[in-house]
Design a protein around this motif. Structure first.
Motif, PDB file in Angstrom:
ATOM      1  N   LEU C  26       0.840  -1.196   0.000  1.00 45.58           N
ATOM      2  CA  LEU C  26       0.000   0.000   0.000  1.00 45.58           C
ATOM      3  C   LEU C  26       0.882   1.257   0.000  1.00 45.58           C
ATOM      4  O   LEU C  26       0.634   2.214  -0.731  1.00 45.58           O
ATOM      5  CB  LEU C  26      -0.902  -0.017   1.232  1.00 45.58           C
ATOM      6  CG  LEU C  26      -2.160   0.841   1.145  1.00 45.58           C
ATOM      7  CD1 LEU C  26      -3.039   0.387   0.000  1.00 45.58           C
ATOM      8  CD2 LEU C  26      -2.928   0.778   2.456  1.00 45.58           C
ATOM      9  N   ALA C  62      -4.604  14.104   0.902  1.00 48.70           N
ATOM     10  CA  ALA C  62      -5.877  13.425   1.174  1.00 48.70           C
ATOM     11  C   ALA C  62      -5.742  11.926   0.971  1.00 48.70           C
ATOM     12  O   ALA C  62      -6.227  11.121   1.772  1.00 48.70           O
ATOM     13  CB  ALA C  62      -6.968  13.992   0.279  1.00 48.70           C
ATOM     14  N   LEU C  63      -5.051  11.555  -0.101  1.00 49.86           N
ATOM     15  CA  LEU C  63      -4.864  10.124  -0.369  1.00 49.86           C
ATOM     16  C   LEU C  63      -4.063   9.489   0.764  1.00 49.86           C
ATOM     17  O   LEU C  63      -4.405   8.401   1.257  1.00 49.86           O
ATOM     18  CB  LEU C  63      -4.143   9.934  -1.707  1.00 49.86           C
ATOM     19  CG  LEU C  63      -3.979   8.482  -2.170  1.00 49.86           C
ATOM     20  CD1 LEU C  63      -5.327   7.882  -2.530  1.00 49.86           C
ATOM     21  CD2 LEU C  63      -3.034   8.402  -3.360  1.00 49.86           C
ATOM     22  N   ALA C  66      -6.188   9.063   3.803  1.00 55.03           N
ATOM     23  CA  ALA C  66      -7.132   7.959   3.621  1.00 55.03           C
ATOM     24  C   ALA C  66      -6.430   6.630   3.864  1.00 55.03           C
ATOM     25  O   ALA C  66      -6.957   5.754   4.568  1.00 55.03           O
ATOM     26  CB  ALA C  66      -7.714   7.998   2.210  1.00 55.03           C
ATOM     27  N   PHE C  67      -5.235   6.476   3.318  1.00 56.87           N
ATOM     28  CA  PHE C  67      -4.530   5.208   3.490  1.00 56.87           C
ATOM     29  C   PHE C  67      -4.142   4.993   4.955  1.00 56.87           C
ATOM     30  O   PHE C  67      -4.202   3.888   5.476  1.00 56.87           O
ATOM     31  CB  PHE C  67      -3.287   5.171   2.591  1.00 56.87           C
ATOM     32  CG  PHE C  67      -3.600   4.817   1.160  1.00 56.87           C
ATOM     33  CD1 PHE C  67      -4.912   4.597   0.748  1.00 56.87           C
ATOM     34  CD2 PHE C  67      -2.593   4.689   0.222  1.00 56.87           C
ATOM     35  CE1 PHE C  67      -5.210   4.270  -0.563  1.00 56.87           C
ATOM     36  CE2 PHE C  67      -2.872   4.359  -1.110  1.00 56.87           C
ATOM     37  CZ  PHE C  67      -4.184   4.153  -1.489  1.00 56.87           C
ATOM     38  N   ALA C  69      -5.721   6.271   7.572  1.00 55.75           N
ATOM     39  CA  ALA C  69      -6.947   5.972   8.312  1.00 55.75           C
ATOM     40  C   ALA C  69      -7.347   4.518   8.122  1.00 55.75           C
ATOM     41  O   ALA C  69      -7.742   3.834   9.065  1.00 55.75           O
ATOM     42  CB  ALA C  69      -8.072   6.893   7.842  1.00 55.75           C
ATOM     43  N   PHE C  70      -7.206   4.043   6.890  1.00 51.59           N
ATOM     44  CA  PHE C  70      -7.567   2.647   6.671  1.00 51.59           C
ATOM     45  C   PHE C  70      -6.522   1.728   7.292  1.00 51.59           C
ATOM     46  O   PHE C  70      -6.858   0.705   7.886  1.00 51.59           O
ATOM     47  CB  PHE C  70      -7.683   2.362   5.174  1.00 51.59           C
ATOM     48  CG  PHE C  70      -8.333   1.039   4.901  1.00 51.59           C
ATOM     49  CD1 PHE C  70      -9.704   0.953   4.806  1.00 51.59           C
ATOM     50  CD2 PHE C  70      -7.568  -0.113   4.782  1.00 51.59           C
ATOM     51  CE1 PHE C  70     -10.314  -0.271   4.592  1.00 51.59           C
ATOM     52  CE2 PHE C  70      -8.175  -1.330   4.569  1.00 51.59           C
ATOM     53  CZ  PHE C  70      -9.551  -1.414   4.470  1.00 51.59           C
ATOM     54  N   ARG C  73      -6.806   0.332  10.731  1.00 53.91           N
ATOM     55  CA  ARG C  73      -7.700  -0.808  10.972  1.00 53.91           C
ATOM     56  C   ARG C  73      -7.043  -2.120  10.545  1.00 53.91           C
ATOM     57  O   ARG C  73      -7.509  -3.184  10.907  1.00 53.91           O
ATOM     58  CB  ARG C  73      -8.980  -0.661  10.160  1.00 53.91           C
ATOM     59  CG  ARG C  73      -9.808   0.534  10.524  1.00 53.91           C
ATOM     60  CD  ARG C  73     -11.111   0.449   9.767  1.00 53.91           C
ATOM     61  NE  ARG C  73     -11.473   1.731   9.174  1.00 53.91           N
ATOM     62  CZ  ARG C  73     -12.264   1.850   8.120  1.00 53.91           C
ATOM     63  NH1 ARG C  73     -12.728   0.770   7.525  1.00 53.91           N
ATOM     64  NH2 ARG C  73     -12.580   3.024   7.652  1.00 53.91           N
TER      65      ARG C  73
END
Lengths: 381, 529, 156
Positions: C26, C62-63, C66-67, C69-70, C73
């Motif tokens: 990722l 932003a990307l 997002a990565f 934040a994901f 998890r």
């Protein structure tokens, strides 16, 4: 498909127009399925290149979809056809990647040659600058025979024809007051530029299209091999009357060209104005009316009412009835952020005439005369 | 696995099992299926709005002379038609498909960022309102063509600022949607579903989302510079102040060409799902499809100036862009050959989705060939900004993207609604569409060849017959789309119950959940056999 | 998704949240995207159109967010470890680990239906922990059966 040219079109028109209203003007029109017949050698090359491309594409198209439609008609579930299970074949996949590459290489060769010829604007016989204005063309003969000739070329189709109040003429929307005249067989280089927004100078029969960009000069060329009148249009969206600024080129013999140059020069000399002469309203206003019709009426309308809010009225306008300096400034420099462009390309006398006209027309009644010398002073500031 | 009915799992932090009722359900929903439906309805509404504008254009062009609108309005119509169809109709339609189908196809419970998904949808209506109401403000809407070329854009009124603002909002929405889709596809595939086992639709969306992320800032920058040129005295594109109007065109098309593929690539994905299903045969050359799509995406970054052959760039530039553009024909050809090979020796049946896919294949290829003709610089100089170009891109956008969207809609309607659609009406919709589409746009090739410029409200008499045919076709095409609305409404109201897998040749996880798909699916990932 | 490792005396189940891409891959994806996007934007900035750069910067940011934040998890897991003396239930959510220890002979494990789905509950007197988030229905049943029988053995 696009391979044959429109000849007798009666049969085709029958299926097109049956039951539909067609004006007398329409019935004379000819349907055309290919590029216009070119009158330059380069144009012929482009014409042939397009034809070749279309044929090659057509053959491939028929071959590929021949296979597909064979499948559609034969490999049907309703005909009880059982599906095969294959789903790849490296050989076939490599083949149909490589073969198109070779076809494209074959096409690229003539295409490259044509572009190189198209862009070779060296050693012209005559150089003409074409300037795009909203919405007309200005032509200046810069070099070669006719040097110094300069005029603008406006749409000459009358408004009633456009508004469907009169029958449309044969060259509806493709006719101008002053045609661009060039001699046959001479290499003519056209420099394009623009005064306000981007336009594009396009004459299909000459295979010429070049954007006219404000602040920059681009060039293109043609060498006409036939005499005649050839018509084109502005090709780049340039605002409200983009559809109403045709390009008309009259190709004449060398002798006729010499005559035309002589006549045009005499005309220009006669029309040259003494910049220091003082005029009266009666002298300037009629001339201003003509200039207004050619330059201003498209937006501000002949009755001075404009098309608010984009194009304000001049009748009763604060600017027109206010101090002269304000109005002169708007004409010379335009209005940033609006469609009002600069008209500094007009002569001092012309600007003075048109301002005088607007200040003394419709309900405007200032009785003031703006003199060419006022404009000259304003320019020098 | 998912065969256990209603495998909803409350250990998940969804918290949306008690939906607010009425309109608030739709405003607050974070469910990918609800949001997908909203995207699809929104795009259809925009399609109708943009379509009405197209009909105004065609009504004006029915005959020479000015009859319906004045030239300024006409230009506003062409501009808004373009902006609305590209940003309001086609792009949201495929985002709708992505929202609905990607989680179902990869076995995920929802999109990665459910709340952001809701926001990215609800940005769209304000943008649509801005665009449409700009028609009513003083000076009217933007009238510079959807490409918004300066310096013409500097002359416009407040409608232009509204359009710029709308484009910004739509851009933000697309970027949020794309980040969501990328994260979902990369991270939330069910165990065993490697990238090379994903349905091709997911692949095409992964590539599309990547394109969106790469080029949207470029568009945002371009329109912002127009805004500052208009109001803050900058001279990015003003020659008098040292700028260059052509720079804008370079920037715009650096965005604009990938944008074409942002629209076309998901369409490829849908067709790649539908054709194998109705050929009852696996997709031919899956791997080469993935590579071809990726190559198209990469090539799309290096061909932009083929939209600008007449601006007078150096001849070396023209040659380079011509060669690069011609290269695109190779991967595109591979895709077309693969689809035909998928059908070859299949067991074909011709339900509406398959009809639209074949229509897509046939007409999109035709649009591809006219694109190849246009790639030749010397020929393009003749055809640039003529109706030939208009015909070309409508073959790609309408017969390409729109037909593929219809194929997808008919294909998945049973899954969405739980009812089979009316096959007779679906077929009627297809045949009317394809006949009137060709009537409208095929003749425009001839108009362009003969020298009719685009974006003109009035034309000379030699173009009269073809324009009349085109206008009649356009009205027929417009009315035919109402058949689709009837089909969808009927399907929502009732009809034959759809089984979990209504198409016997269809493959994929989406067909393992019941029809209509329950609110929550794949709360825990399914295991692939 | 779940690794079952059982010896006669020990029993251990680890269930992780499904994530089909490793954090390393990722990160690589992000870096490639960010570098490309910034190269493009910088080129335009050098050509005079510097407004592209801030937009590209915001978007890459932003990307990245997002990565991240994901990614928080991605490490989620549940670990259930049973040895002779203790039943350890370890739940990690968004990098926060909570551990609970139970005395095996006093602990029960059971399936509880919630709405249309289910969850697995480990209970000891009034303490309880919910597990099985990352297991599907069949594996949850399997877990309950295996663990119950082992807890039963401890009782005698």
């Amino acid at each position: 498909m696009a391979l044959y040219r429109g000849g007798s079109s009666i049969a085709r028109r029958a299926w097109v127009g049956s039951g539909l209203f067609l004006s007398a003007g329409l019935a004379r029109a000819e349907m055309r399925f290919n590029l216009q017949q070119p009158i330059t050698e380069l144009g012929q090359t482009v014409y042939d290149l397009h034809l070749l491309m279309t044929i090659v594409c057509g053959v491939i198209f028929v071959a590929v979809f021949g296979v597909m439609f064979w499948s559609v008609f034969v490999h049907r579930k309703s005909a009880g056809y059982k599906a095969a299970t294959f789903h790849e074949s490296t050989t076939v996949e490599i083949l149909w990647t490589i073969v198109p590459v070779f076809i494209l290489l074959g096409m690229a060769w003539p295409a490259t040659k044509t572009i190189l010829a198209m862009r070779d604007t060296s050693s012209p016989d005559i150089t003409i600058k074409a300037t795009g204005y909203q919405w007309k063309w200005g032509y200046d003969y810069l070099k070669g025979e006719g040097e110094g000739i300069s005029f603008t070329s406006n749409l000459s189709t009358p408004q009633p024809q456009i508004r469907n109040e009169a029958g449309k003429g044969e060259n509806y929307l493709l006719e101008v007051d002053n045609e661009l005249v060039v001699p046959v067989g001479k290499k003519v280089r056209i420099l394009t530029t623009a005064n306000d927004v981007i336009h594009a100078w396009w004459v299909p029969a000459l295979a010429v299209k070049q954007d006219a960009i404000p602040g920059f000069i681009r060039d293109t060329w043609f060498r006409a091999e036939q005499t005649g009148v050839f018509r084109g249009q502005c090709a780049e969206l340039c605002g409200k009357d983009h559809g109403y600024m045709p390009v008309v080129v009259r190709v004449v013999t060398q002798d006729e060209y010499v005559d035309w140059v002589g006549k045009k020069k005499a005309e220009l000399a006669a029309a040259a104005d003494d910049p220091n002469k003082m005029y009266t309203v009666e002298e300037l206003a009629p001339r201003g009316e003509k200039i207004f019709a050619a330059n201003c009426a498209a937006c501000h309308q002949a009755n001075g009412q404009g098309l608010p809010p984009a194009f304000p009225a001049l009748d009763g306008s604060k600017v027109v009835l206010g101090p002269q300096d304000g109005q002169i400034d708007v004409l010379l420099h335009g209005r940033q952020g609006t469609a009002m462009a600069s008209f500094k390309h007009l002569s001092d006398t012309e600007i003075a005439a048109v301002i005088t006209y607007t200040r003394n027309s419709w309900s405007n009644n200032t009785g003031e005369v703006v003199q060419p010398s006022d404009i000259k002073m304003a320019r020098e500031e | 696995m998912a065969a256990i009915p209603g495998g909803a799992d409350h250990a998940h932090d969804h918290g949306h099992d008690h939906h607010p009722g009425g309109i608030m359900r739709w405003v607050t929903t974070t469910n990918h299926k609800d949001i997908g439906s909203m995207y699809l309805w929104f795009s259809f509404a925009m399609f109708i709005v943009g379509g009405i504008m197209a009909l105004v254009i065609r009504a004006e062009l029915f005959q020479p002379g000015l009859q319906v609108v004045d030239p300024d309005r006409f230009n506003q119509m062409t501009t808004l038609h373009g902006l609305i169809m590209v940003f309001g109709a086609i792009m949201p339609a495929f985002v709708g498909f992505a929202n609905w189908m990607i989680p179902l196809m990869i076995g995920a419970s929802d999109m990665a960022f459910a709340r952001m998904n809701n926001w990215s949808f609800w940005l769209l209506p304000p943008a649509a309102i801005l665009l449409t109401t700009s028609l009513l403000v003083p000076g009217g809407a933007a009238a510079s063509g959807w490409t918004l070329y300066p310096p013409l854009t500097v002359q416009m009124g407040i409608g232009m600022d509204m359009a710029i603002f709308a484009v910004h909002i739509l851009g933000i929405s697309s970027i949020m949607g794309s980040i969501n889709i990328v994260t979902t596809i990369l991270n939330m595939r069910a165990p065993g579903m490697t990238l090379m086992k994903m349905p091709l639709f997911c692949w095409t969306w992964l590539i599309t989302a990547y394109l969106v992320i790469a080029v949207m800032p470029v568009l945002a920058g371009a329109v912002t510079m127009i805004l500052t040129d208009r109001h803050f005295g900058t001279s990015f594109f003003n020659a008098a102040g040292g700028g260059d109007p052509v720079l804008y065109q370079h920037i715009f098309w650096f965005f604009g060409h990938p944008e074409v593929y942002i629209i076309a690539i998901p369409a490829f994905g849908v067709v790649s799902q539908v054709i194998p299903a109705f050929s009852r045969k696996p997709l031919f050359g899956y791997a080469s499809m993935v590579y071809a799509t990726s190559s198209i995406a990469i090539l799309s970054f290096i061909v932009w100036a083929h939209h600008m052959y007449t601006v007078g760039m150096p001849v070396a530039g023209q040659l380079y862009f011509m060669f690069a553009t011609m290269l695109i024909a190779v991967p595109t050809g591979v895709k077309v050959f693969n689809w035909v090979a998928t059908m070859w020796r299949g067991s074909l049946s011709f339900e509406t989705p398959m009809l639209f896919s074949i229509g897509f294949l046939f007409l999109f290829t035709l649009g591809g060939f006219s694109g190849l003709v246009l790639s030749m610089t010397a020929v393009d100089v003749q055809l640039h900004d003529s109706y030939y170009v208009v015909a070309h891109f409508h073959y790609v956008m309408v017969a390409g993207a729109l037909f593929s969207a219809y194929a997808g809609a008919y294909y998945w309607l049973p899954k969405w609604t739980g009812h089979m659609y009316d096959e007779k009406l679906g077929k009627l919709h297809f045949w009317l569409s394809i006949i009137f589409f060709n009537m409208t746009f095929f003749v425009q090739h001839f108009l362009g060849l003969a020298g009719m410029p685009r974006r003109i409200p009035d034309y000379s008499l030699q173009f009269a017959e073809f324009n009349m045919i085109s206008s009649i076709g356009a009205f027929g095409f417009g009315l035919s789309q109402l058949v689709f609305l009837v089909v969808v409404l009927k399907c929502l109201k009732g009809g034959e119950k759809a089984p979990a897998k209504p198409w016997d040749g269809a493959e994929g996880l989406e067909w393992t959940v019941p029809s209509p798909a329950p609110h929550h699916t794949f709360e825990t990932p399914p295991v692939l056999k | 998704m779940s690794a079952v490792l059982s010896r006669s005396s020990e029993f251990c189940v680890v269930a992780r949240r499904n994530c089909s891409m490793s954090p390393r891959a990722l990160l690589l994806f992000f870096l490639v995207t960010a570098v490309l996007s910034l190269i493009v934007a910088t080129s335009w900035a050098l050509a005079g159109a510097w407004w592209v750069l801030p937009f590209a910067g915001v978007e890459v940011g932003a990307l990245g967010c997002a990565f991240i934040a994901f990614g928080r998890r991605v490490g989620d897991y549940e670990r259930i470890h049973l040895d002779d003396n203790v039943l350890l239930v370890e739940v990690c959510e968004r990098n926060r680990v909570s551990r609970q220890e139970f005395v095996p002979s006093w602990t029960k494990i059971e399936m509880r239906r919630v709405g249309p789905g289910s969850e697995v509950v480990v209970r000891c007197r009034d303490r309880e922990v919910v597990v099985g988030r990352y297991l599907d229905e069949r594996n949850r049943e399997l877990l309950v059966r295996e663990l119950s029988s082992r807890l039963q053995q401890r009782r005698f």
